[in-house]
Enzyme design. Sequence first.
Site, short mmCIF file in Angstrom:
data_model
loop_
_atom_site.label_atom_id
_atom_site.label_comp_id
_atom_site.label_asym_id
_atom_site.label_seq_id
_atom_site.Cartn_x
_atom_site.Cartn_y
_atom_site.Cartn_z
N THR A 1 0.83 -1.21 0.00
CA THR A 1 0.00 0.00 0.00
C THR A 1 0.86 1.25 0.00
O THR A 1 0.62 2.20 -0.75
CB THR A 1 -0.92 0.02 1.24
OG1 THR A 1 -1.71 -1.16 1.25
CG2 THR A 1 -1.82 1.23 1.22
N TYR B 1 -13.31 -4.00 -1.48
CA TYR B 1 -14.49 -3.50 -2.20
C TYR B 1 -15.61 -4.54 -2.30
O TYR B 1 -16.76 -4.24 -2.02
CB TYR B 1 -14.11 -2.99 -3.60
CG TYR B 1 -15.26 -2.29 -4.31
CD1 TYR B 1 -15.62 -0.99 -3.97
CD2 TYR B 1 -16.00 -2.95 -5.28
CE1 TYR B 1 -16.69 -0.36 -4.59
CE2 TYR B 1 -17.06 -2.33 -5.91
CZ TYR B 1 -17.41 -1.04 -5.55
OH TYR B 1 -18.47 -0.42 -6.16
N TYR C 1 -2.57 -10.30 4.41
CA TYR C 1 -2.60 -8.91 4.87
C TYR C 1 -4.04 -8.54 5.18
O TYR C 1 -4.88 -8.47 4.28
CB TYR C 1 -2.01 -8.01 3.79
CG TYR C 1 -1.95 -6.53 4.13
CD1 TYR C 1 -2.05 -6.06 5.43
CD2 TYR C 1 -1.77 -5.59 3.11
CE1 TYR C 1 -1.98 -4.70 5.73
CE2 TYR C 1 -1.71 -4.22 3.39
CZ TYR C 1 -1.82 -3.80 4.70
OH TYR C 1 -1.77 -2.45 4.99
N ARG D 1 -8.98 -0.34 4.88
CA ARG D 1 -8.89 -0.15 3.43
C ARG D 1 -9.78 -1.12 2.66
O ARG D 1 -10.29 -0.80 1.60
CB ARG D 1 -7.44 -0.29 2.96
CG ARG D 1 -6.56 0.89 3.36
CD ARG D 1 -5.18 0.79 2.74
NE ARG D 1 -4.36 1.94 3.07
CZ ARG D 1 -4.29 3.06 2.35
NH1 ARG D 1 -5.03 3.19 1.26
NH2 ARG D 1 -3.51 4.05 2.72
N LYS E 1 0.03 -10.21 8.17
CA LYS E 1 0.23 -8.82 8.60
C LYS E 1 -1.12 -8.33 9.09
O LYS E 1 -2.06 -8.18 8.32
CB LYS E 1 0.72 -7.95 7.44
CG LYS E 1 0.85 -6.47 7.80
CD LYS E 1 1.23 -5.62 6.60
CE LYS E 1 1.26 -4.14 6.97
NZ LYS E 1 1.54 -3.27 5.80
N ILE F 1 5.56 -4.88 9.68
CA ILE F 1 5.76 -4.33 8.34
C ILE F 1 5.34 -2.88 8.46
O ILE F 1 4.15 -2.58 8.61
CB ILE F 1 4.98 -5.09 7.27
CG1 ILE F 1 5.54 -6.51 7.14
CG2 ILE F 1 5.05 -4.36 5.93
CD1 ILE F 1 4.81 -7.39 6.14
#
Length: 286
Positions: free
Chosen positions: A46, A109, A135, A140, A163, A205
Amino acid sequence: MKKFIGTGVALVTPFDEEGNVDFGGLEKVVEHVIKGGADYLVVQGTTGEASTLSREEKRSVLAEAIKINSGRLPIVYGIGANNTQAAIDEINDTDLSNVDAILSVSPYYNKPTQTGIQIHFEKIADACPVPVILYNVPGRTMSNMASQTTLALSKHANIIGVKEASGDLVQCMEICKNKPEDFLLISGDDMLTASMIAIGCEGAISVLANCYPDIFKTICHGSPLEAKNAAFRLLEINPLMYAESNPVGVKNLLKHLGICGDQVRLPLLRATESLDAKIKEVAQTV
């Protein structure tokens, strides 16, 4: 899995004033974090603005990062999508011979069910020639990958860790309590890293490690007291990194540190004058 213990730096992708990838700036960032004590590099996550780079640009950034790194640190490469087949196609079309693992974001989404998320990652892991790090970033993706889903996926032979950027310490504790011993729990939230290490997390991370790899080295490898005090140094600067969305803040900070420029790609914009001034001011106190 020991190569992914400690600080993974979610590398920015520097751009020049015309918006092209600035490979000289990338070299400066990579050298800065390696000298500062990073344990591995994460390319095109990202923070690397992967969503606005073409497939060719992403490959070029990966190739250049591999060249600059010259085998010094392990490399993780971001490949994720909200279209399972598209992610598999990208895996098949990418030379991963010098990549140690991929980082794959939970589908965004679409807001799939937990079973859909699980099958998505199982298909990716089956297709991938290198290990997969999951992740989870609900802020997000707009869907949380539940601890039960992560634990189910931890049984897959080619899925080595997650993550976790849910910000939910209880969820992280559930993962840590029940995961296989060799499955990595990695912090995806800079300011929760010290707390997550206390419950069994293996490191982070990190966004801010682009700027302060030495501080994250202390957080990830120091004593509990050293880690706590190191994390306290970031309390004021950290929220500024997200005030106008990541990586606007961290690129602005890198500019003030003299490492690379602060250009981003639309729809993101450079830091406003007020944020720029605030970051410059607070950076002097870190």
